[in-house]
Scaffold this active site. Sequence first.
Site, PDB file in Angstrom:
ATOM      1  N   ASP A  22      36.394  39.902  40.250  1.00  0.00           N
ATOM      2  CA  ASP A  22      37.491  39.291  40.997  1.00  0.00           C
ATOM      3  C   ASP A  22      38.685  39.019  40.073  1.00  0.00           C
ATOM      4  O   ASP A  22      38.517  38.885  38.863  1.00  0.00           O
ATOM      5  CB  ASP A  22      36.994  37.980  41.634  1.00  0.00           C
ATOM      6  CG  ASP A  22      37.907  37.504  42.744  1.00  0.00           C
ATOM      7  OD1 ASP A  22      38.782  38.276  43.191  1.00  0.00           O
ATOM      8  OD2 ASP A  22      37.753  36.344  43.171  1.00  0.00           O
ATOM      9  N   GLY A  25      44.167  41.189  41.440  1.00  0.00           N
ATOM     10  CA  GLY A  25      45.483  40.900  42.004  1.00  0.00           C
ATOM     11  C   GLY A  25      46.202  39.832  41.192  1.00  0.00           C
ATOM     12  O   GLY A  25      47.386  39.959  40.870  1.00  0.00           O
ATOM     13  N   ARG A  26      45.464  38.767  40.832  1.00  0.00           N
ATOM     14  CA  ARG A  26      46.079  37.678  40.054  1.00  0.00           C
ATOM     15  C   ARG A  26      46.511  38.163  38.674  1.00  0.00           C
ATOM     16  O   ARG A  26      47.561  37.789  38.170  1.00  0.00           O
ATOM     17  CB  ARG A  26      45.093  36.505  39.928  1.00  0.00           C
ATOM     18  CG  ARG A  26      45.183  35.566  41.113  1.00  0.00           C
ATOM     19  CD  ARG A  26      43.994  34.661  41.213  1.00  0.00           C
ATOM     20  NE  ARG A  26      42.845  35.361  41.801  1.00  0.00           N
ATOM     21  CZ  ARG A  26      41.629  34.832  41.902  1.00  0.00           C
ATOM     22  NH1 ARG A  26      41.408  33.618  41.454  1.00  0.00           N
ATOM     23  NH2 ARG A  26      40.660  35.517  42.466  1.00  0.00           N
ATOM     24  N   HIS A  39      44.004  46.684  39.858  1.00  0.00           N
ATOM     25  CA  HIS A  39      42.795  47.473  40.128  1.00  0.00           C
ATOM     26  C   HIS A  39      42.630  48.565  39.071  1.00  0.00           C
ATOM     27  O   HIS A  39      41.526  48.847  38.609  1.00  0.00           O
ATOM     28  CB  HIS A  39      42.863  48.091  41.532  1.00  0.00           C
ATOM     29  CG  HIS A  39      42.885  47.060  42.629  1.00  0.00           C
ATOM     30  ND1 HIS A  39      42.054  45.969  42.631  1.00  0.00           N
ATOM     31  CD2 HIS A  39      43.657  46.939  43.751  1.00  0.00           C
ATOM     32  CE1 HIS A  39      42.295  45.224  43.719  1.00  0.00           C
ATOM     33  NE2 HIS A  39      43.268  45.793  44.399  1.00  0.00           N
ATOM     34  N   ASN A  70      36.958  43.999  52.794  1.00  0.00           N
ATOM     35  CA  ASN A  70      38.154  44.477  52.087  1.00  0.00           C
ATOM     36  C   ASN A  70      39.013  45.440  52.914  1.00  0.00           C
ATOM     37  O   ASN A  70      40.172  45.696  52.570  1.00  0.00           O
ATOM     38  CB  ASN A  70      37.785  45.141  50.748  1.00  0.00           C
ATOM     39  CG  ASN A  70      37.378  44.157  49.683  1.00  0.00           C
ATOM     40  OD1 ASN A  70      36.618  44.473  48.771  1.00  0.00           O
ATOM     41  ND2 ASN A  70      37.876  42.926  49.759  1.00  0.00           N
ATOM     42  N   TRP A  71      38.476  45.944  54.051  1.00  0.00           N
ATOM     43  CA  TRP A  71      39.289  46.807  54.928  1.00  0.00           C
ATOM     44  C   TRP A  71      40.470  46.044  55.504  1.00  0.00           C
ATOM     45  O   TRP A  71      41.430  46.635  55.988  1.00  0.00           O
ATOM     46  CB  TRP A  71      38.444  47.345  56.091  1.00  0.00           C
ATOM     47  CG  TRP A  71      37.357  48.290  55.675  1.00  0.00           C
ATOM     48  CD1 TRP A  71      36.024  48.031  55.681  1.00  0.00           C
ATOM     49  CD2 TRP A  71      37.506  49.640  55.203  1.00  0.00           C
ATOM     50  NE1 TRP A  71      35.318  49.138  55.241  1.00  0.00           N
ATOM     51  CE2 TRP A  71      36.204  50.134  54.941  1.00  0.00           C
ATOM     52  CE3 TRP A  71      38.598  50.467  54.958  1.00  0.00           C
ATOM     53  CZ2 TRP A  71      35.962  51.415  54.462  1.00  0.00           C
ATOM     54  CZ3 TRP A  71      38.359  51.749  54.476  1.00  0.00           C
ATOM     55  CH2 TRP A  71      37.064  52.213  54.239  1.00  0.00           C
ATOM     56  N   ARG A 190      30.540  36.136  37.993  1.00  0.00           N
ATOM     57  CA  ARG A 190      31.729  36.231  38.847  1.00  0.00           C
ATOM     58  C   ARG A 190      32.935  35.892  37.986  1.00  0.00           C
ATOM     59  O   ARG A 190      32.963  34.855  37.315  1.00  0.00           O
ATOM     60  CB  ARG A 190      31.650  35.272  40.036  1.00  0.00           C
ATOM     61  CG  ARG A 190      32.913  35.368  40.874  1.00  0.00           C
ATOM     62  CD  ARG A 190      32.813  34.757  42.244  1.00  0.00           C
ATOM     63  NE  ARG A 190      34.030  35.126  42.956  1.00  0.00           N
ATOM     64  CZ  ARG A 190      34.115  35.342  44.246  1.00  0.00           C
ATOM     65  NH1 ARG A 190      33.067  35.212  45.014  1.00  0.00           N
ATOM     66  NH2 ARG A 190      35.269  35.680  44.800  1.00  0.00           N
ATOM     67  N   SER A 198      30.602  35.375  48.425  1.00  0.00           N
ATOM     68  CA  SER A 198      31.385  36.399  49.123  1.00  0.00           C
ATOM     69  C   SER A 198      30.520  37.507  49.738  1.00  0.00           C
ATOM     70  O   SER A 198      30.831  38.687  49.598  1.00  0.00           O
ATOM     71  CB  SER A 198      32.425  37.017  48.182  1.00  0.00           C
ATOM     72  OG  SER A 198      33.278  36.019  47.697  1.00  0.00           O
TER      73      SER A 198
END
Length: 257
Positions: A22, A25-26, A39, A70-71, A190, A198
């Site tokens: 995870d 994005g951050r 990614h 995630n879709w 994680r 999740s």
Amino acid sequence: MYQKDEAPSFDNVPRHIAIIMDGNGRWASKRLLPRTMGHREGMKAIKRVVKACSEIKVKALTLYAFSTENWRRPKNEVNYLMDLLIEFLNRELQELHENNIKINVWGDYHSLPPKCVDEIERARHLTQHNEAMVFNLAINYGSRTEIVRGVKRWGQDVLDGRANIDDLDEHMFSSYLYTHDIPDPDLLIRTAGEFRLSNFLLWQVAYTELWITDVTWPEFTREHLFQAISDYSKRDRRFGGLNSPKREGKNVKSKNI
Ligand code: FPP
């Protein structure tokens, strides 16, 4: 903290490590980059971690690459992730194969774009007899879907006379899950600091040791992995019983980095 390039020898290497990757994005937002760059950087972390696990002889590594939820992300991000998967398999397949690593995919990958399906099937086919480590990618995976799929398959076996209701127990039910031929994860990592599962391996993590770090996935190095394993090896796993004989009389707390 472990030194760069050092591959320590651990007394107690987890047989199976699962990772919720995870924070891509951050990582990108913090650098004013598009999320997709997070990614792409995350793909490099995958390579580091697979290599490190293979060096210290972990038997199974499972990465949560794309969830059934995630879709819901923007189409361009989903497409980018699919393209990265193809790129990753294209680039790394030969080396993974040469290192005797078997590639497996958990989740309904048949509903991915045809090019992804082709690459996945090529990778699975080429590496199917490899034995050093199994590298599972959870793609279009959700744990509740996995459990429902298992129930349906078991129900079908009952209807067809291959299974009997009275014989169903935890062990038998486990044989209907993707993990049927490998042990449950010993260690779940994680990244990026969230304290949740999740919808990942809900059945299988009943007694798994959790290790959560604030480090985002693109920043995750082999040294972080080794720290997680070192902390894991100090944990007292009691599986609901009393102290394990090995740890009797000790009260070792694990630390995060
Ligand atoms: C979570 O970060 C990560 C994912 C949803 C996917 C993981 C994908 C990769 C590491 C890319 C490469 C994959 C393969 C299989 C080659 P996030 O986007 O949710 O991060 P955020 O919570 O900071 O937004």
